[in-house]
Design a protein around this motif. Structure first.
Motif, mmCIF file in Angstrom:
data_model
loop_
_atom_site.group_PDB
_atom_site.id
_atom_site.type_symbol
_atom_site.label_atom_id
_atom_site.label_comp_id
_atom_site.label_asym_id
_atom_site.label_seq_id
_atom_site.Cartn_x
_atom_site.Cartn_y
_atom_site.Cartn_z
ATOM 1 N N VAL A 69 57.828 56.789 -5.070
ATOM 2 C CA VAL A 69 59.096 56.073 -5.233
ATOM 3 C C VAL A 69 60.182 56.702 -4.366
ATOM 4 N N GLN A 70 60.216 58.026 -4.317
ATOM 5 C CA GLN A 70 61.223 58.705 -3.496
ATOM 6 C C GLN A 70 61.059 58.348 -2.025
ATOM 7 N N ASP A 71 59.834 58.220 -1.561
ATOM 8 C CA ASP A 71 59.604 57.803 -0.177
ATOM 9 C C ASP A 71 60.163 56.400 0.064
ATOM 10 N N ALA A 72 60.023 55.533 -0.923
ATOM 11 C CA ALA A 72 60.561 54.177 -0.795
ATOM 12 C C ALA A 72 62.088 54.198 -0.790
ATOM 13 N N LEU A 73 62.680 55.079 -1.577
ATOM 14 C CA LEU A 73 64.146 55.222 -1.558
ATOM 15 C C LEU A 73 64.618 55.634 -0.172
ATOM 16 N N THR A 74 63.941 56.627 0.399
ATOM 17 C CA THR A 74 64.317 57.095 1.732
ATOM 18 C C THR A 74 64.164 55.982 2.758
ATOM 19 N N ALA A 75 63.077 55.232 2.658
ATOM 20 C CA ALA A 75 62.816 54.168 3.626
ATOM 21 C C ALA A 75 63.850 53.056 3.559
ATOM 22 N N THR A 76 64.411 52.841 2.378
ATOM 23 C CA THR A 76 65.398 51.765 2.217
ATOM 24 C C THR A 76 66.837 52.271 2.276
ATOM 25 N N GLY A 77 67.021 53.600 2.445
ATOM 26 C CA GLY A 77 68.374 54.143 2.562
ATOM 27 C C GLY A 77 69.150 54.157 1.265
ATOM 28 N N ILE A 78 68.440 54.256 0.142
ATOM 29 C CA ILE A 78 69.081 54.257 -1.175
ATOM 30 C C ILE A 78 68.942 55.653 -1.777
ATOM 31 N N ASP A 79 70.018 56.137 -2.399
ATOM 32 C CA ASP A 79 69.999 57.486 -2.962
ATOM 33 C C ASP A 79 69.207 57.573 -4.251
ATOM 34 N N GLY A 80 69.291 56.527 -5.091
ATOM 35 C CA GLY A 80 68.601 56.600 -6.368
ATOM 36 C C GLY A 80 68.582 55.263 -7.062
ATOM 37 N N VAL A 81 67.754 55.167 -8.100
ATOM 38 C CA VAL A 81 67.630 53.918 -8.841
ATOM 39 C C VAL A 81 67.229 54.240 -10.272
ATOM 40 N N SER A 82 67.787 53.477 -11.212
ATOM 41 C CA SER A 82 67.341 53.538 -12.599
ATOM 42 C C SER A 82 66.371 52.389 -12.844
ATOM 43 N N PHE A 83 65.596 52.500 -13.914
ATOM 44 C CA PHE A 83 64.620 51.439 -14.166
ATOM 45 C C PHE A 83 64.315 51.354 -15.652
ATOM 46 N N THR A 84 63.853 50.185 -16.060
ATOM 47 C CA THR A 84 63.212 50.019 -17.353
ATOM 48 C C THR A 84 61.816 49.494 -17.093
ATOM 49 N N ALA A 85 60.896 49.818 -17.975
ATOM 50 C CA ALA A 85 59.516 49.370 -17.830
ATOM 51 C C ALA A 85 58.991 48.941 -19.185
ATOM 52 N N ALA A 86 58.366 47.789 -19.211
ATOM 53 C CA ALA A 86 57.698 47.293 -20.413
ATOM 54 C C ALA A 86 56.270 46.927 -20.025
ATOM 55 N N ILE A 87 55.295 47.566 -20.672
ATOM 56 C CA ILE A 87 53.890 47.384 -20.326
ATOM 57 C C ILE A 87 53.157 46.828 -21.542
ATOM 58 N N ALA A 88 52.672 45.593 -21.431
ATOM 59 C CA ALA A 88 51.943 44.977 -22.539
ATOM 60 C C ALA A 88 50.568 45.621 -22.694
ATOM 61 N N PRO A 89 49.984 45.566 -23.890
ATOM 62 C CA PRO A 89 48.635 46.128 -24.080
ATOM 63 C C PRO A 89 47.611 45.537 -23.120
ATOM 64 N N SER A 90 47.846 44.307 -22.683
ATOM 65 C CA SER A 90 46.915 43.689 -21.737
ATOM 66 C C SER A 90 47.022 44.289 -20.346
ATOM 67 N N GLY A 91 48.121 44.999 -20.087
ATOM 68 C CA GLY A 91 48.328 45.601 -18.774
ATOM 69 C C GLY A 91 49.414 44.950 -17.955
ATOM 70 N N THR A 92 49.936 43.795 -18.425
ATOM 71 C CA THR A 92 51.038 43.158 -17.707
ATOM 72 C C THR A 92 52.277 44.049 -17.782
ATOM 73 N N ALA A 93 52.872 44.340 -16.633
ATOM 74 C CA ALA A 93 54.019 45.252 -16.575
ATOM 75 C C ALA A 93 55.224 44.537 -15.989
ATOM 76 N N VAL A 94 56.372 44.699 -16.642
ATOM 77 C CA VAL A 94 57.636 44.157 -16.155
ATOM 78 C C VAL A 94 58.576 45.328 -15.902
ATOM 79 N N LEU A 95 58.958 45.466 -14.661
ATOM 80 C CA LEU A 95 59.831 46.556 -14.224
ATOM 81 C C LEU A 95 61.171 45.960 -13.820
#
Length: 461
Positions: A69-95
């Motif tokens: 993720v840090q490599d992606a931040l550097t590549a996009t010129g962004i200092d940081g990002v917050s996130f929420t993650a919800a992962i269903a038992p089936s494996g479906t993930a919403v970020l």
């Protein structure tokens, strides 16, 4: 697609979250924050084997996932990002990725938004303060140019000194004339590592000769407010105090503080050309790297520093009631006890009695900062009677009262939403955006990213 918004960038971290967080594994939403140099993710780390400390290899999965993720931040010129993650038992993930916004400072060890910058380019009052003039200020009697030069040449006889042209170039870059004692020092040694060659002990001899790690002419800098940046949430709670007989003005920085060395522990030594009422022009001060404001006196002159070494950091404490008041169960016992005409900052912390009224501080001419812990205010609408506020830090519930009543003080330059540590991140971001909208400031961007991790125990290879 930006690499930051690509599900594959986040997939390793989502797997780490599911494996290392029971709530995430059960399908509950979790939150975290990642910047280029740090991160805070809700993962239970493995305990080390008995008899040894934790090692990088014990957390290799987490480190590698965060690095992606840090490599992606550097590549996009962004200092940081917050996130929420919800992962269903089936494996479906919403970020949900939150940010960035040029109107929001980074949070401190939390995914929740940092201070909201309501007025572009605005600084807290202590960072706007310039030094006061001190008529009659003069160099200390201990300043002796001839003695200083003789002593330095005796201690570091093989040093290479700066030319007048090199000194003039440094003055032009700094925008200020170097004081005579500092010129003498650099005419003896320009403190350039290139001059040391294979003599690895040269820097140590310079340290012993002067009493600090010298900066080269190219590294001299003016220790003004810009050299001492600080987040609003901390800076707004500081106050400039200079007692009538203080040797050093209690400033954040000054155009007359010329930093020329380091004590070896990160504290900077500077020549002070804007002394306090009890000081001398050219005195030597120390700026602590652990403090946001103020400086201590260590010598009345550079000559004295060289001959006698630094004295213990001397600071004069101000008499009278404090300009910054902390009302809580262990400090000031109530708002009324904190109130006085000079009060600038009122910070209300943990409070076990009945909620407090702000009536005692209404009309105080210098009150500019209010921070209140959740549940401590009897009536948040009393805030609308504080007509000079620049910074306001409240919990979401108190902000909601002000917003619904259209009573948010329009004098604010910055603000902070301070939820309880377990508060849902998304409503806090919505509230922050509502406040930013009152000043037509850029909102915190919300981006939804979805993907499939597969069921537990059946992850894709």
């Amino acid at each position: 697609m930006s690499p930051l918004h690509d599900f594959t960038t986040w997939e390793p971290l989502l797997r780490v979250l599911r494996d290392g967080n029971e709530r995430a594994a059960a399908g509950h939403q979790v939150a975290g924050q990642i910047s280029r140099g740090a991160w805070s993710v809700p993962v239970r780390r493995r305990s080390p084997k008995p008899g040894r400390a934790s090692q990088v290899e014990d957390m290799r999965d987490e480190f590698d996932a965060v690095q992606r993720v840090q490599d992606a931040l550097t590549a996009t010129g962004i200092d940081g990002v917050s996130f929420t993650a919800a992962i269903a038992p089936s494996g479906t993930a919403v970020l949900r990725l939150l940010g960035p916004s040029p109107a929001v400072e980074s949070g401190v060890g939390s995914p929740h938004p940092g201070s909201l910058l309501l007025v572009e380019g605005a600084f807290p009052e202590p960072w706007r303060r310039l030094p006061d003039p001190v008529p009659g200020a003069a160099p200390a009697p201990t300043a002796d140019l001839g003695l200083l030069e003789r002593e330095l040449r005796e201690r570091i006889p093989r040093a290479i000194g700066a030319t007048d042209e090199e000194i003039a170039t440094a003055e032009k870059r700094l925008g200020v004339a170097l004081p005579d004692e500092l010129k003498v020092l650099y005419r003896v040694t320009r403190a350039s590592r290139q001059d040391h060659g294979d003599d690895h002990a040269a820097a140590e001899r310079e340290y012993d000769a002067v009493g600090c790690e010298l900066f080269s002419l190219d590294d001299l800098y003016v220790a003004d407010v810009a050299s001492r940046p600080c987040l609003w949430r901390f800076a707004a709670k500081e106050a400039v105090v200079t007692p009538p007989d203080a040797a050093v003005q209690g400033l954040v920085g000054s155009p007359g503080w010329i930093a020329f060395g380091d004590n070896g522990g990160g504290d900077r030594l500077a020549v002070d050309l804007t002394p306090g009422p009890g000081g001398h022009i050219g005195q030597i001060i120390i700026l602590s790297h652990e403090e946001n404001i103020g400086a201590g006196l260590v010598a009345d002159s550079l000559t004295e520093l060289v001959l006698r070494g630094p004295r213990q950091d001397r600071r004069r404490r101000a008499d009278g009631p404090p300009l910054v008041a902390h009302v809580n169960v262990r400090a000031v016992p109530g708002v009324e006890a904190a109130a006085h005409p000079g009060l600038e900052v009122l910070s209300i912390g943990v409070w076990e009695d009945e909620p407090l009224s702000l009536a005692p501080v209404v009309g105080l001419p210098r009150l500019r900062t209010l921070a209140a812990y959740p549940g401590t205010l009897a009536d948040p609408l009393e805030i609308s009677r504080l007509t000079g506020l620049e910074y306001l830090q409240l919990c979401p519930e108190d902000w909601r009262v002000l917003l619904d009543a259209e009573a948010v003080p329009r004098t604010l330059l910055a603000a902070s939403v301070e939820p309880r540590h377990d508060a849902d991140l998304l409503p806090v971001v919505d509230l922050a955006n509502e406040i930013l909208a009152l000043w037509n400031r850029p909102p915190i961007i919300r981006t939804r990213v979805e993907g499939d991790l597969g069921p537990i125990g059946g992850e894709r290879g």
